[in-house]
Design a protein around this motif. Structure first.
Motif, PDB file in Angstrom:
ATOM      1  N   ARG A   1       0.835  -1.206   0.000  1.00 52.90           N
ATOM      2  CA  ARG A   1       0.000   0.000   0.000  1.00 52.90           C
ATOM      3  C   ARG A   1       0.870   1.256   0.000  1.00 52.90           C
ATOM      4  O   ARG A   1       0.535   2.247  -0.648  1.00 52.90           O
ATOM      5  CB  ARG A   1      -0.945  -0.011   1.203  1.00 52.90           C
ATOM      6  N   CYS A   2       1.992   1.215   0.706  1.00 53.00           N
ATOM      7  CA  CYS A   2       2.945   2.345   0.678  1.00 53.00           C
ATOM      8  C   CYS A   2       3.460   2.563  -0.743  1.00 53.00           C
ATOM      9  O   CYS A   2       3.516   3.697  -1.232  1.00 53.00           O
ATOM     10  CB  CYS A   2       4.121   2.082   1.613  1.00 53.00           C
ATOM     11  N   ARG A   3       3.829   1.480  -1.405  1.00 53.50           N
ATOM     12  CA  ARG A   3       4.391   1.590  -2.759  1.00 53.50           C
ATOM     13  C   ARG A   3       3.341   2.080  -3.759  1.00 53.50           C
ATOM     14  O   ARG A   3       3.654   2.808  -4.703  1.00 53.50           O
ATOM     15  CB  ARG A   3       4.938   0.235  -3.211  1.00 53.50           C
ATOM     16  N   ASN A   4       2.089   1.663  -3.535  1.00 49.71           N
ATOM     17  CA  ASN A   4       1.024   2.047  -4.470  1.00 49.71           C
ATOM     18  C   ASN A   4       0.534   3.470  -4.247  1.00 49.71           C
ATOM     19  O   ASN A   4       0.041   4.109  -5.187  1.00 49.71           O
ATOM     20  CB  ASN A   4      -0.157   1.082  -4.337  1.00 49.71           C
ATOM     21  N   GLN A   5       0.629   3.963  -3.025  1.00 46.67           N
ATOM     22  CA  GLN A   5      -0.037   5.224  -2.687  1.00 46.67           C
ATOM     23  C   GLN A   5       0.912   6.360  -2.330  1.00 46.67           C
ATOM     24  O   GLN A   5       0.456   7.459  -2.027  1.00 46.67           O
ATOM     25  CB  GLN A   5      -1.032   4.998  -1.532  1.00 46.67           C
ATOM     26  N   LEU A   6       2.224   6.122  -2.383  1.00 48.75           N
ATOM     27  CA  LEU A   6       3.172   7.194  -2.082  1.00 48.75           C
ATOM     28  C   LEU A   6       4.155   7.373  -3.230  1.00 48.75           C
ATOM     29  O   LEU A   6       4.831   6.429  -3.631  1.00 48.75           O
ATOM     30  CB  LEU A   6       3.943   6.887  -0.791  1.00 48.75           C
ATOM     31  N   HIS A   7       4.205   8.582  -3.762  1.00 51.55           N
ATOM     32  CA  HIS A   7       5.159   8.941  -4.813  1.00 51.55           C
ATOM     33  C   HIS A   7       6.238   9.838  -4.197  1.00 51.55           C
ATOM     34  O   HIS A   7       5.916  10.823  -3.539  1.00 51.55           O
ATOM     35  CB  HIS A   7       4.470   9.684  -5.955  1.00 51.55           C
ATOM     36  N   VAL A   8       7.477   9.482  -4.418  1.00 56.70           N
ATOM     37  CA  VAL A   8       8.595  10.276  -3.904  1.00 56.70           C
ATOM     38  C   VAL A   8       9.067  11.224  -5.008  1.00 56.70           C
ATOM     39  O   VAL A   8       9.345  10.785  -6.129  1.00 56.70           O
ATOM     40  CB  VAL A   8       9.763   9.377  -3.449  1.00 56.70           C
ATOM     41  N   VAL A   9       9.141  12.506  -4.688  1.00 52.09           N
ATOM     42  CA  VAL A   9       9.655  13.511  -5.627  1.00 52.09           C
ATOM     43  C   VAL A   9      10.872  14.161  -4.983  1.00 52.09           C
ATOM     44  O   VAL A   9      10.758  14.821  -3.945  1.00 52.09           O
ATOM     45  CB  VAL A   9       8.598  14.571  -5.968  1.00 52.09           C
ATOM     46  N   LEU A  10      12.023  13.960  -5.592  1.00 50.92           N
ATOM     47  CA  LEU A  10      13.277  14.521  -5.091  1.00 50.92           C
ATOM     48  C   LEU A  10      13.653  15.739  -5.913  1.00 50.92           C
ATOM     49  O   LEU A  10      13.607  15.692  -7.146  1.00 50.92           O
ATOM     50  CB  LEU A  10      14.394  13.481  -5.176  1.00 50.92           C
ATOM     51  N   ALA A  11      14.018  16.820  -5.242  1.00 53.42           N
ATOM     52  CA  ALA A  11      14.463  18.041  -5.925  1.00 53.42           C
ATOM     53  C   ALA A  11      15.919  18.277  -5.558  1.00 53.42           C
ATOM     54  O   ALA A  11      16.244  18.520  -4.393  1.00 53.42           O
ATOM     55  CB  ALA A  11      13.602  19.224  -5.500  1.00 53.42           C
TER      56      ALA A  11
END
Length: 386
Positions: A301-311
């Motif tokens: 569920r973490c992998r499906n519902q969390l997107h990591v955006v790195l700046a």
């Protein structure tokens, strides 16, 4: 990709089957009713190749090579002339579609101002899209405690479209590379708002350390996995107080979890919550109820519902060293390089100056009108008293 080999200055030129799968995932965002012709599918394929490969490239020579290679593939394997396929982007009508013309090739799912049609479609008019995004920005500013003063010129629209595309794909993450002030965080927040995603960001204080970092990660992961919240974890290189932070992010990108993050009692709480959610699912999808299966459900569920955006900023050697030390930053992310086009910057400055001039004129008119209004109100009170 023998022509795009990694060098010390281009250490992110590492390509594998994950990149190929991202192109296929992008094509699969479309639906039969939105791509009714073979030509539309071919344009979509070119767009996805540009978003996965072209946006990663650093210099003009590499970009030109990729465009020529796309033209060759279209001619050799798809029996399609590149310039005929994109004749709608030939704005000077000379029969040749230049590399700069392809900036107007956009596909997105926020083209309908009423949000009734959320299909992934080709954008016919970029100016109309800008007006739609401006409406979203106004809505964001009305709702947010920290409104953003953004000038939505072509550069900003392009990157909002690219980030929206990444957020729409399953288990996808983004690495935004650009100098500070290029708008990486602002366009991410706006793209997340347009997708109805929650944005999570850690607040770095003077005494912020590993324990505070782990507590913040726990909160973010549990909010996404234990509810139906689609989230964006926005993390910048200025927040990396310790390199161990990036190691945790690397693990999060790779496996969807940070090893040994949760204590035994916290794992028990998570399993109890997952058990409740598991019982609500279809019987064919339910787990066997064991702690391991329930915790794996939490990770999924973490992998499906969390997107990591790195700046991150490319200035200095730190960026290249981090890419070599933490390969998931390249392998598990779609890279978007923020390189401001001078013409766009000029237009943005002109628009900002024009907006400021209108605001100043309105402020001046308001300042002149207030005394007159006060006098009129005073006279009205006097008449009412008599």
């Amino acid at each position: 990709m023998k022509n795009l080999l990694p060098t010390p200055a281009k250490s992110h030129y590492v390509f594998n089957l994950r990149d190929f799968s991202r192109v296929i995932q992008g094509v699969c965002l479309s639906r039969p009713e939105t791509a009714e012709t073979k030509e539309a599918i071919k344009r979509l394929w070119v767009h996805e190749v540009l978003r996965v490969y072209y946006d990663r490239l650093l210099d003009n020579a590499d970009r030109s090579w990729l465009i020529k290679y796309i033209q060759k593939i279209l001619r050799q394997y798809m029996e399609e002339d590149f310039h005929e396929l994109f004749q709608g982007l030939d704005f000077d009508n000379d029969g040749v579609v230049e590399e700069g013309d392809l900036r107007s090739l956009m596909f997105c799912d926020f083209h309908d101002p009423k949000r009734e049609d959320t299909n992934y479609r080709e954008v016919a008019n970029v100016d109309n899209l800008r007006m739609i995004v401006e409406a979203h920005l106004e809505e964001y500013n009305n709702m947010s405690k920290k409104p953003m003063n953004l000038v939505l010129f072509r550069f900003a629209i392009e990157h909002i479209s690219r980030i929206s595309r990444i957020l729409k794909q399953p288990r996808s993450h983004a690495l935004l590379v650009g100098v500070g002030g290029s708008g990486r965080q602002s366009v991410t927040r706006l793209a997340a708002h347009m997708a109805d995603y929650a944005v999570f960001q850690v607040e770095i204080s003077k005494g912020y350390g590993t324990s505070e970092w782990h507590e913040d990660l726990k909160v973010i992961l549990r909010k996404c996995a234990e509810g139906d919240v689609q989230g964006v974890f926005l993390f910048t290189d200025t927040q990396i107080k310790r390199e161990s932070f990036l190691e945790d992010v690397n693990n999060l990108l790779n496996a969807g979890e940070v090893p040994n993050l949760f204590a035994l009692d916290e794992k028990q709480e998570i399993c109890d919550k997952m058990r409740q959610l598991d019982r609500q699912r279809d019987k064919t999808k339910q787990t066997d109820g064991s702690p391991i299966a329930l915790f794996n459900m939490f990770i999924d569920r973490c992998r499906n519902q969390l997107h990591v955006v790195l700046a991150m900023s490319p200035i200095g050697d730190t960026f290249r060293i981090r890419l070599r030390k933490f390969p998931a930053l390249v392998n598990c992310c779609t890279i978007d390089w923020f390189q401001i086009v001078k013409a766009d910057e000029t237009v943005a400055n002109e628009q900002a100056m024009a907006s400021k001039a209108i605001k100043d004129e309105c402020d001046t008119d308001l300042a002149g009108a207030l005394p007159i209004l006060e006098s009129a109100l005073s006279a009205l009170h006097t008449l009412t008293a008599q």
